[in-house]
Structures are given as structure tokens and as C-alpha cells.
Design a protein around this motif. Structure first.
Motif, PDB file in Angstrom:
ATOM      1  N   THR A 197     -15.052  -7.540   6.620  1.00  0.00           N
ATOM      2  CA  THR A 197     -14.296  -6.359   6.698  1.00  0.00           C
ATOM      3  C   THR A 197     -14.893  -4.940   6.453  1.00  0.00           C
ATOM      4  O   THR A 197     -14.541  -4.189   6.996  1.00  0.00           O
ATOM      5  CB  THR A 197     -13.040  -6.630   5.494  1.00  0.00           C
ATOM      6  OG1 THR A 197     -12.644  -7.716   5.875  1.00  0.00           O
ATOM      7  CG2 THR A 197     -11.955  -5.542   5.420  1.00  0.00           C
TER       8      THR A 197
ATOM      9  N   LYS B 284      -9.373  -0.087   2.888  1.00  0.00           N
ATOM     10  CA  LYS B 284      -9.277  -1.714   3.115  1.00  0.00           C
ATOM     11  C   LYS B 284      -7.844  -2.261   2.755  1.00  0.00           C
ATOM     12  O   LYS B 284      -7.462  -3.109   3.293  1.00  0.00           O
ATOM     13  CB  LYS B 284     -10.432  -2.302   2.060  1.00  0.00           C
ATOM     14  CG  LYS B 284     -10.891  -3.522   2.169  1.00  0.00           C
ATOM     15  CD  LYS B 284     -11.806  -3.950   1.362  1.00  0.00           C
ATOM     16  CE  LYS B 284     -12.983  -5.133   2.055  1.00  0.00           C
ATOM     17  NZ  LYS B 284     -13.925  -5.361   0.928  1.00  0.00           N
ATOM     18  N   ALA B 285      -7.438  -1.649   1.726  1.00  0.00           N
ATOM     19  CA  ALA B 285      -6.050  -2.230   1.129  1.00  0.00           C
ATOM     20  C   ALA B 285      -5.018  -2.003   2.276  1.00  0.00           C
ATOM     21  O   ALA B 285      -4.125  -2.851   2.356  1.00  0.00           O
ATOM     22  CB  ALA B 285      -5.739  -0.941   0.166  1.00  0.00           C
TER      23      ALA B 285
ATOM     24  N   TYR C  33      -4.697  -5.467   4.358  1.00  0.00           N
ATOM     25  CA  TYR C  33      -4.238  -6.621   3.344  1.00  0.00           C
ATOM     26  C   TYR C  33      -2.931  -7.244   4.167  1.00  0.00           C
ATOM     27  O   TYR C  33      -1.965  -6.310   4.285  1.00  0.00           O
ATOM     28  CB  TYR C  33      -4.005  -6.264   2.005  1.00  0.00           C
ATOM     29  CG  TYR C  33      -5.267  -6.303   1.115  1.00  0.00           C
ATOM     30  CD1 TYR C  33      -6.235  -5.550   1.327  1.00  0.00           C
ATOM     31  CD2 TYR C  33      -5.515  -7.595   0.287  1.00  0.00           C
ATOM     32  CE1 TYR C  33      -7.381  -5.711   0.522  1.00  0.00           C
ATOM     33  CE2 TYR C  33      -6.625  -7.647  -0.335  1.00  0.00           C
ATOM     34  CZ  TYR C  33      -7.660  -6.690  -0.132  1.00  0.00           C
ATOM     35  OH  TYR C  33      -8.842  -6.898  -1.128  1.00  0.00           O
ATOM     36  N   GLY C  34      -3.041  -8.570   4.534  1.00  0.00           N
ATOM     37  CA  GLY C  34      -1.985  -9.178   4.966  1.00  0.00           C
ATOM     38  C   GLY C  34      -1.932  -9.132   6.759  1.00  0.00           C
ATOM     39  O   GLY C  34      -0.910  -9.804   7.321  1.00  0.00           O
TER      40      GLY C  34
ATOM     41  N   THR D 211     -10.696 -15.167  -0.818  1.00  0.00           N
ATOM     42  CA  THR D 211      -9.880 -14.082  -0.428  1.00  0.00           C
ATOM     43  C   THR D 211     -10.691 -13.082   0.381  1.00  0.00           C
ATOM     44  O   THR D 211     -11.451 -12.622   0.201  1.00  0.00           O
ATOM     45  CB  THR D 211      -9.380 -13.057  -1.605  1.00  0.00           C
ATOM     46  OG1 THR D 211      -8.684 -14.240  -2.518  1.00  0.00           O
ATOM     47  CG2 THR D 211      -8.199 -12.091  -1.459  1.00  0.00           C
TER      48      THR D 211
ATOM     49  N   PRO E  50      -8.827  -9.851   3.356  1.00  0.00           N
ATOM     50  CA  PRO E  50      -7.554  -9.171   3.791  1.00  0.00           C
ATOM     51  C   PRO E  50      -6.752  -9.908   4.679  1.00  0.00           C
ATOM     52  O   PRO E  50      -5.431 -10.297   4.526  1.00  0.00           O
ATOM     53  CB  PRO E  50      -7.998  -7.758   4.346  1.00  0.00           C
ATOM     54  CG  PRO E  50      -9.173  -7.408   3.729  1.00  0.00           C
ATOM     55  CD  PRO E  50      -9.787  -8.846   3.518  1.00  0.00           C
ATOM     56  N   HIS E  51      -7.178 -10.674   5.613  1.00  0.00           N
ATOM     57  CA  HIS E  51      -6.469 -11.587   6.677  1.00  0.00           C
ATOM     58  C   HIS E  51      -5.735 -12.788   5.984  1.00  0.00           C
ATOM     59  O   HIS E  51      -5.083 -13.316   6.722  1.00  0.00           O
ATOM     60  CB  HIS E  51      -7.306 -11.811   7.895  1.00  0.00           C
ATOM     61  CG  HIS E  51      -8.588 -12.721   7.547  1.00  0.00           C
ATOM     62  ND1 HIS E  51      -9.678 -12.298   7.121  1.00  0.00           N
ATOM     63  CD2 HIS E  51      -8.603 -14.151   7.355  1.00  0.00           C
ATOM     64  CE1 HIS E  51     -10.471 -13.148   7.064  1.00  0.00           C
ATOM     65  NE2 HIS E  51      -9.820 -14.255   7.111  1.00  0.00           N
TER      66      HIS E  51
ATOM     67  N   VAL F 266      -4.606 -13.132   2.493  1.00  0.00           N
ATOM     68  CA  VAL F 266      -3.948 -12.988   1.217  1.00  0.00           C
ATOM     69  C   VAL F 266      -2.600 -13.567   1.220  1.00  0.00           C
ATOM     70  O   VAL F 266      -2.264 -13.890   0.135  1.00  0.00           O
ATOM     71  CB  VAL F 266      -3.880 -11.253   0.859  1.00  0.00           C
ATOM     72  CG1 VAL F 266      -5.212 -10.790   0.804  1.00  0.00           C
ATOM     73  CG2 VAL F 266      -2.921 -10.589   2.000  1.00  0.00           C
TER      74      VAL F 266
ATOM     75  N   ASP G 259     -11.194 -15.454  -5.605  1.00  0.00           N
ATOM     76  CA  ASP G 259     -11.069 -13.973  -5.212  1.00  0.00           C
ATOM     77  C   ASP G 259     -12.527 -13.356  -5.343  1.00  0.00           C
ATOM     78  O   ASP G 259     -12.775 -12.387  -4.775  1.00  0.00           O
ATOM     79  CB  ASP G 259     -10.304 -13.283  -6.220  1.00  0.00           C
ATOM     80  CG  ASP G 259      -8.683 -13.384  -6.029  1.00  0.00           C
ATOM     81  OD1 ASP G 259      -8.349 -13.675  -4.856  1.00  0.00           O
ATOM     82  OD2 ASP G 259      -7.965 -13.229  -7.049  1.00  0.00           O
TER      83      ASP G 259
END
Length: 173
Positions: free
Chosen positions: A16, A33-34, A37-38, A149, A151-152, A154, A163
Motif C-alpha cells: 500500500t 493511506k486512511a 481503508y475498506g 491487516t 486497507p483492503h 479491514v 495488526d
């Protein structure tokens, strides 16, 4: 002594962050990066997924990935207590094979060539534990899957989640 299979990309090597860095260098736009997430892998950038996936075929992408924090120390400690194999589904991106081997030699020189497995499908892997960031690799696995963990993944709840590499150490050392 347990046998542990460890994925490279997204677990030892920060895919990432590499995508973010390459995107910033190429297009001059920093992506937080945040915000990824998801979202499915290679999405969430201003350009479409195919543009992002094209990085995976460029020379140097796999060779220059950042090392995920604490992975070197914990994997070295795991080797003292367990049988450790690095297992990477590298066949999808054939140019990555040499780069991944060089990357491992630089960042994980203590891992023997005999403990590095490049494959297509990880369904053939037999171990007590597999640490991976992809559901597709953990679902067919017969041992205990540990979801690292990224991002893809979570929102995935089907596997025991780790994590950080310190959490891995707490479970396996």
C-alpha cells in the motif's frame, strides 16, 4: 515446533505504501493511506484500478517496497522457535520473481533460499499457520489463518486478525 507460512506483499513488504509513493512520484498527488481503508486493493486513487495495477508490471516496483515495521526482528525470532517459509504467489507478475528474491536477500538475509516458495495458488501450502493479507489465500488453507491487516481487508472478520508484527510475536513466540 510449528510450520509457519508467511506472505510477502502486504505482510512483510508494504504494498500500500509503495502504491502511494509511486502514485505521488508519478502524478504529484499524495493519497492518505486512511482514505484507502475498506476499499478493494489498488482502488481509492484518483486514477482507476488499471492504472494502479500497471505499477505491478513496472521494473523496480517489487524491489523497492518498504519493509513493514518489526517484521525483520519478529521473523528472525520465529525462525529460532519454528519452521518458517516465505510463500509468495508471485507467478501472476513474472517480472516480480527476481525482484522479490533480491528484496528478501537485502532485507531478510537470514532466510535460506530453501525456505522461499514462489507459487501461483497458495492452496498447496501445508503449514500450521499462514500469515496473509488476502482472503483468497486463507480460505483454502487447512491450518490456522492469521489475517494481517491491510486497507483492503479491514472489514474481513472470518480470520484471526493481526495488526502488527508485535501481535504476531505475542501469538507465535
Amino acid at each position: 515446533m510449528a510450520r509457519i507460512a508467511i506472505d510477502m506483499d502486504g505482510v512483510m513488504a508494504d504494498t500500500t505504501q509503495q502504491m502511494i509513493d509511486w502514485y505521488t512520484q508519478r502524478y504529484g498527488v499524495e493519497v492518505d493511506k486512511a482514505t484507502l481503508y475498506g476499499l478493494p486493493e489498488a482502488t481509492g486513487f484518483p486514477h482507476d484500478r488499471e492504472v494502479m495495477r500497471s505499477f505491478l508490471f513496472e521494473p523496480g516496483f517489487f524491489r523497492t517496497k518498504p519493509v513493514i515495521k518489526d517484521s525483520q526482528e519478529v521473523i528472525r525470532a520465529l525462525q529460532d522457535k519454528h519452521e518458517v517459509f516465505i510463500v509468495s504467489a508471485a507467478m501472476e507478475f513474472p517480472p516480480s520473481l527476481g525482484e522479490k528474491l533480491e528484496w528478501l536477500g537485502e532485507h531478510f538475509p537470514f532466510i535460506s533460499w530453501q525456505n522461499i516458495v514462489f507459487c501461483g495458488s497458495k492452496s498447496i501450502v501445508q503449514a500450521d499457520y499462514m500469515i496473509d493479507d488476502h482472503v483468497k489465500n486463507l480460505q483454502p488453507f487447512k491450518g490456522q489463518g492469521l489475517m494481517f491487516t491491510a486497507p483492503h481487508n479491514v472489514h474481513v472478520t472470518d480470520f484471526r486478525r493481526v495488526d502488527t508484527w508485535q501481535e504476531v510475536a505475542g501469538i507465535l513466540l
